[in-house]
Design an enzyme around this catalytic site. Structure first.
Site, PDB file in Angstrom:
ATOM      1  N   HIS A 282     -39.422   8.307   7.208  1.00  0.00           N
ATOM      2  CA  HIS A 282     -38.555   8.102   5.828  1.00  0.00           C
ATOM      3  C   HIS A 282     -39.445   7.783   4.676  1.00  0.00           C
ATOM      4  O   HIS A 282     -39.236   7.914   3.442  1.00  0.00           O
ATOM      5  CB  HIS A 282     -37.251   7.132   5.938  1.00  0.00           C
ATOM      6  CG  HIS A 282     -37.690   5.818   5.831  1.00  0.00           C
ATOM      7  ND1 HIS A 282     -37.744   5.107   6.875  1.00  0.00           N
ATOM      8  CD2 HIS A 282     -37.813   4.950   4.755  1.00  0.00           C
ATOM      9  CE1 HIS A 282     -37.949   3.920   6.546  1.00  0.00           C
ATOM     10  NE2 HIS A 282     -37.858   3.651   5.080  1.00  0.00           N
TER      11      HIS A 282
ATOM     12  N   HIS B 299     -44.964   5.069   9.836  1.00  0.00           N
ATOM     13  CA  HIS B 299     -45.100   4.738   8.117  1.00  0.00           C
ATOM     14  C   HIS B 299     -46.475   4.232   7.947  1.00  0.00           C
ATOM     15  O   HIS B 299     -46.684   5.004   6.984  1.00  0.00           O
ATOM     16  CB  HIS B 299     -44.209   3.366   8.038  1.00  0.00           C
ATOM     17  CG  HIS B 299     -42.551   3.636   8.242  1.00  0.00           C
ATOM     18  ND1 HIS B 299     -42.186   5.015   8.470  1.00  0.00           N
ATOM     19  CD2 HIS B 299     -41.669   2.735   8.345  1.00  0.00           C
ATOM     20  CE1 HIS B 299     -40.811   4.721   8.652  1.00  0.00           C
ATOM     21  NE2 HIS B 299     -40.552   3.346   8.801  1.00  0.00           N
TER      22      HIS B 299
END
Length: 630
Positions: free
Chosen positions: A209, A271
């Protein structure tokens, strides 16, 4: 694999990102009652409804092993949205729009089922067929695996056995897989092999995300749409890069997941490495999905493998204790529900990596991430080489300030450029100033979690912001040496009360003093590492560091204070590596307190500082000078 990746390239190029509603489809969320669904997925869907990005033929189906009605599921999701209003959570809104929420609720349904039970997939197949007939979903399905990584293979196998992954008559079937994708390199390879026997690469969307955040996507625009930055984006002009991903939250209700995972597995291969890849990648030839992913894979594959010695020297980990974060009392990690009282799971990790290619050879990349930090903050800080001091000898300029380019990812999205300017007046004196661009001051920005763009791209078939199998394996290959060293001789975990400052390996540089633009940077002096490359250390850090190693002195004497990051500190006064790493004792025991050795190290450090110091008139006249290396 090459053939499947070629199919992915064609699929990515065929459906560029647009502004209209996504095609009609059913989104099936496995793990519908989980933290990820409530905290990020459903809030992102709510934002897409507000932006009119979902079609009238959209339906949302929740699948979970918990027994509850659809009304109870809806109410739990609404309660989470309301709790997030005005908080520091990813979903940020001033109020909940009742019209948008009702639109989404009307399209929700819920199925109780066990992922290991074939009957679950049979009932889901019947339910999807009914929605295709009654709701106009066109038979398109997006399966979102918001479950633990141990269920990824099970769920894909169940979907394939039930015929739910077959694409026919123009309908598409896609699967979104959350992180972490595997627990190490071997398990990631095994999972890729398993799911690729049941579906094509173009049907798989391995989600991260962070890549859905506008500021992350803007990294490519900043670098490749401006003639100013790209010529400077290399080892000739950049001294080092710092990447920080700080969170104020603890493990919340994910203790079972986090105990098996830890900060390294949870954040670094996905990430943090995605931020690293976007920062260091070569220019792609187009925005085609595989053109971009090819360049990101090259960066991860070029990371220098870590030897055991480098792991012990350049990687640290720690764990938060009880304290106060954002004026709220928080429990220690070991007292969180579901956490073992003697847990050695890391909640913080920092490391130094190097990329061995022509653009970045010799440039250190410093990465850190942790929970229960003093402030939620994610940024990429690029430090450029300092200008020579010679011109300013005999002036009031005592040191040269470094130039920084700061890419703020969240929450204060923007870009800042730090440079030196002359202070007004007859004397030649410099100050560090900042030019700042804030997204909110130039663009109208709706509240976003980062998942909105990614879910929309899944529905439209754009895989640019998703990881491919080789990207995943390259990330795990880079961190595997760390996992191996920790497994054979687990480092001790130091625990302390938040909020304190961030810790670092002894040869990491002093981190930026704050995430805010226009801040003053700490004084620095140079020290050469084993690669004969200058690295930054805070002035006087040797004295404080050795005091901390001896266990003497107040908190100010500990290495965490050397990194004093106002606003992005980690709650660890002293991140402790193994005694072997700190003192070279093969038995892992602290070396004896040898005063002669300490004095010798101090003398060598002072002599090194004297060699790098630039003299001026004040020194020649006998006036005491305390200055960092220019």
């Amino acid at each position: 694999m090459p053939g499947k990746q070629g199919q992915s390239r064609r699929a990515g190029a065929a459906a560029p990102r647009g502004n209209g509603p996504a095609p009609a489809c059913t989104l099936v969320v496995f793990g519908a009652a989980g933290d990820l669904t409530k905290r990020l997925v459903v809030p992102a869907l709510y934002n897409l409804v507000s932006e009119r990005r979902l079609s009238e033929g959209f339906r949302l189906v929740g699948v979970d092993h918990n027994r509850r009605s659809v009304e109870e599921w809806r109410q739990g999701l609404l309660d989470q949205l309301r709790d997030s209003v005005g908080s520091d959570a990813e979903f940020q809104a001033e109020a909940i729009d009742g019209t948008a929420w009702r639109w989404l609720c009307e399209r929700m349904s819920y199925l109780e089922g066990d992922l290991n039970d074939p009957e679950t997939y049979a009932r889901l197949r019947e339910h999807l067929a009914e929605l295709e007939r009654s709701a106009g979903t066109a038979g398109n399905c997006l399966f979102y695996l918001a479950v633990g990584e141990r269920f990824f293979g099970v769920a894909v196998q169940g979907l394939a056995a039930a015929g739910l992954l077959a694409e026919a008559r123009g309908r598409w079937r896609r699967v979104v897989i959350e992180k972490p994708f595997g627990r190490d390199l071997a398990s990631a390879r095994a999972l890729n092999t398993k799911i690729l026997t049941m579906m094509r690469e173009r049907q798989i969307y391995r989600i991260d995300h962070f890549l859905g955040k506008e500021t992350v996507q803007n990294i490519m625009a900043l670098r490749f749409a401006n003639g100013l930055f790209e010529p400077l984006w290399n080892r000739q002009h950049i001294d080092h890069v710092q990447i920080t991903a700080a969170e104020t939250v603890g493990v919340e209700h994910r203790a079972g997941f986090y105990e098996r995972t830890g900060a390294l597995r949870d954040m670094v291969p996905n990430h943090v490495f995605q931020l690293l890849a976007m920062t260091a990648m070569e220019p792609p030839i187009s925005f085609d999905a595989d053109a971009v992913r090819d360049k990101k894979a090259e960066v991860l594959q070029a990371i220098r493998p870590l030897s055991r010695r480098r792991v012990l020297r350049d990687v640290v980990r720690g764990q938060y204790d009880a304290g106060t974060v954002l004026d709220r009392t928080v429990e220690a990690y070991r007292r969180e529900p579901g956490v073992a009282p003697d847990s050695a799971t890391e909640t913080f990790v920092a490391c130094k990596l190097k990329i061995e290619n022509w653009r970045w050879a010799g440039v250190p990349f410093y990465l850190r991430t942790g929970k229960r930090m003093r402030k939620r903050w994610t940024e990429i800080a690029v430090r450029f080489h300092q200008a020579p001091y010679t011109l300013f000898r005999g002036t009031h300029v005592e040191r040269m300030h470094p130039n920084w380019l700061i890419l703020r990812i969240q929450p204060d999205e923007g870009i800042a450029l730090e440079f030196a300017a002359k202070r007004p007046g007859p004397a030649v004196a410099l100050s560090s100033v900042s030019m700042d661009f804030a997204y909110r001051s130039h663009f109208e920005m709706a509240p976003r979690t980062g998942y909105e763009t990614l879910i929309y791209d899944c529905m439209t078939g754009d895989a640019t912001l998703f990881q491919r199998a080789d990207n995943i394996e390259a990330g795990w290959r880079a961190v595997q040496p760390i996992l191996d060293v920790w497994a054979e001789a687990p480092p001790s975990i130091s625990r302390s009360t938040p909020p304190a400052a961030t810790a670092r390996p002894r040869r990491m540089p002093c981190w930026r003093a704050t995430g805010a633009p226009g801040a003053r940077w700490p004084d620095r002096q140079k020290e050469h590492d084993d690669d004969s490359r200058s690295q930054d250390l805070p002035r006087g850090s040797g004295r404080r560091r050795h005091a901390a190693d001896r266990g003497e002195g107040p908190d100010e004497a500990r290495p965490g204070r050397d990194l004093g990051v106002a606003g992005v500190g980690h709650p660890l006064r002293h991140h402790q590596r193994t005694a072997a790493a700190r003192h070279g004792d093969a038995a892992g025991q602290p070396a004896p307190r040898n005063a002669a050795r300490r004095l010798q190290r101090r003398a060598l450090r002072d002599a090194r500082a004297d060699r790098h110091r630039a003299p001026d008139a004040g020194e020649r006249s006998g006036r005491p000078i305390d200055r960092a290396d220019p």
